[in-house]
Design a protein around this motif. Structure first.
Motif, PDB file in Angstrom:
ATOM      1  N   VAL A  41       0.829  -1.209   0.000  1.00  0.00           N
ATOM      2  CA  VAL A  41       0.000   0.000   0.000  1.00  0.00           C
ATOM      3  C   VAL A  41       0.861   1.257   0.000  1.00  0.00           C
ATOM      4  O   VAL A  41       0.586   2.207  -0.748  1.00  0.00           O
ATOM      5  N   SER A  42       1.916   1.295   0.811  1.00  0.00           N
ATOM      6  CA  SER A  42       2.763   2.493   0.873  1.00  0.00           C
ATOM      7  C   SER A  42       3.496   2.726  -0.450  1.00  0.00           C
ATOM      8  O   SER A  42       3.589   3.856  -0.928  1.00  0.00           O
ATOM      9  N   CYS A  44       2.565   1.666  -3.527  1.00  0.00           N
ATOM     10  CA  CYS A  44       1.584   2.057  -4.555  1.00  0.00           C
ATOM     11  C   CYS A  44       1.109   3.493  -4.347  1.00  0.00           C
ATOM     12  O   CYS A  44       0.944   4.249  -5.311  1.00  0.00           O
ATOM     13  N   THR A  45       0.898   3.888  -3.086  1.00  0.00           N
ATOM     14  CA  THR A  45       0.449   5.255  -2.796  1.00  0.00           C
ATOM     15  C   THR A  45       1.487   6.274  -3.246  1.00  0.00           C
ATOM     16  O   THR A  45       1.157   7.296  -3.848  1.00  0.00           O
ATOM     17  N   ALA A  46       2.766   5.990  -2.959  1.00  0.00           N
ATOM     18  CA  ALA A  46       3.841   6.903  -3.387  1.00  0.00           C
ATOM     19  C   ALA A  46       3.865   7.041  -4.900  1.00  0.00           C
ATOM     20  O   ALA A  46       3.994   8.151  -5.440  1.00  0.00           O
ATOM     21  N   ILE A  48       1.352   6.562  -6.998  1.00  0.00           N
ATOM     22  CA  ILE A  48       0.140   7.265  -7.447  1.00  0.00           C
ATOM     23  C   ILE A  48       0.273   8.765  -7.233  1.00  0.00           C
ATOM     24  O   ILE A  48      -0.112   9.570  -8.095  1.00  0.00           O
ATOM     25  N   VAL A  49       0.812   9.178  -6.082  1.00  0.00           N
ATOM     26  CA  VAL A  49       1.009  10.607  -5.795  1.00  0.00           C
ATOM     27  C   VAL A  49       1.886  11.245  -6.866  1.00  0.00           C
ATOM     28  O   VAL A  49       1.587  12.338  -7.371  1.00  0.00           O
ATOM     29  N   SER A 111      -3.738   1.473  10.168  1.00  0.00           N
ATOM     30  CA  SER A 111      -2.836   1.420   9.013  1.00  0.00           C
ATOM     31  C   SER A 111      -1.938   2.638   8.988  1.00  0.00           C
ATOM     32  O   SER A 111      -2.399   3.775   9.074  1.00  0.00           O
ATOM     33  N   VAL A 114      -0.342   4.584   4.439  1.00  0.00           N
ATOM     34  CA  VAL A 114      -0.566   5.826   3.691  1.00  0.00           C
ATOM     35  C   VAL A 114      -0.005   7.012   4.476  1.00  0.00           C
ATOM     36  O   VAL A 114       0.785   7.804   3.957  1.00  0.00           O
ATOM     37  N   ALA A 118       3.745   6.653   3.361  1.00  0.00           N
ATOM     38  CA  ALA A 118       3.718   7.139   1.976  1.00  0.00           C
ATOM     39  C   ALA A 118       3.689   8.659   1.930  1.00  0.00           C
ATOM     40  O   ALA A 118       4.402   9.293   1.140  1.00  0.00           O
ATOM     41  N   ALA A 155       7.713   3.370  -7.000  1.00  0.00           N
ATOM     42  CA  ALA A 155       6.921   2.378  -6.262  1.00  0.00           C
ATOM     43  C   ALA A 155       7.650   1.038  -6.203  1.00  0.00           C
ATOM     44  O   ALA A 155       7.687   0.376  -5.154  1.00  0.00           O
TER      45      ALA A 155
END
Length: 213
Positions: A41-42, A44-46, A48-49, A111, A114, A118, A155
């Motif tokens: 999750v971390s 993928c979030t980075a 996406i940002v 969690s 994020v 991230a 990522a």
């Protein structure tokens, strides 16, 4: 656009190796499955940002009527501040209260993938500013696509580094991680000065005339 500079800036700024101690600390009580989910999750979030900033950042500053030159000077200053933090062996965009929040969230079993891992430990205002500035330098669609693709690269690197966090911590130790963070900070400082000077010349063209003479 120099196609490699954004990637160098991103890898220096995100610097997942520098975030390894925080990742290990926050996930120390997690099960293997929870840790793997946090890593995914971390990372993928980075990514996406970074991609979203490249695609829509310019439209957002245009909506608020901010000139790109002013944004570039502000972004360059923000990047320089982040590099100074890294030269002190701190993550580029971390503040003490956000790290404390991560401790609280980890203790509560919430969690932390994020926030704060991230955002902002990996990506934050300086990262977003950098992507917006380089997005303006693109001239053809494939250059913008490459910028978005760098989100995937970051990522992937983050995923690999966090997955091997235990081994990295043993091999490098805190001293090795601090040295690497400082080296990344030095590279980031040089890029920040370049962006800042470019923005100032756009705002005050007379500076360019003086530099030529």
């Amino acid at each position: 656009m120099d196609i490699y500079k954004p990637l160098v800036a991103l890898l220096a700024m995100v610097n997942p190796v520098g975030v390894v101690p925080f990742f290990i600390h926050f996930t120390s009580s997690f099960s293997r499955q929870q840790r793997q989910r946090t890593i995914l999750v971390s990372a993928c979030t980075a990514g996406i940002v970074i991609a979203v900033s490249a695609l829509f950042g310019l439209k957002i500053i245009e909506f608020f009527g901010i000139s790109l030159a002013s944004f570039q000077v502000g972004g360059g200053c923000l990047l320089l501040i982040s590099s100074l933090q890294m030269l002190n062996a701190q993550p580029a965009e971390a503040r003490r209260e956000e790290v404390s929040e991560g401790n609280t969230r980890a203790d509560a079993g919430a969690s932390i993938a994020v926030v704060p891992l991230a955002i902002p430990l990996l990506t934050g205002p300086a990262t977003i500013s950098t992507m917006v500035i380089y997005a303006d330098k693109t001239r053809v669609w494939w250059e913008l696509a490459v910028l978005c693709g760098y989100g995937v690269v970051v990522a992937t690197v983050t995923f690999i580094v966090f997955s091997a966090s235990g081994k990295i911590a043993k091999v490098l130790g805190q001293t090795g991680i601090n040295i690497m963070t400082r080296l990344m900070g030095l590279i980031l400082a040089a890029l920040a000065v370049e962006l800042l000077s470019d923005g100032l010349i756009k705002l005050f063209p007379v500076l360019a005339a003086h530099s030529v003479s």
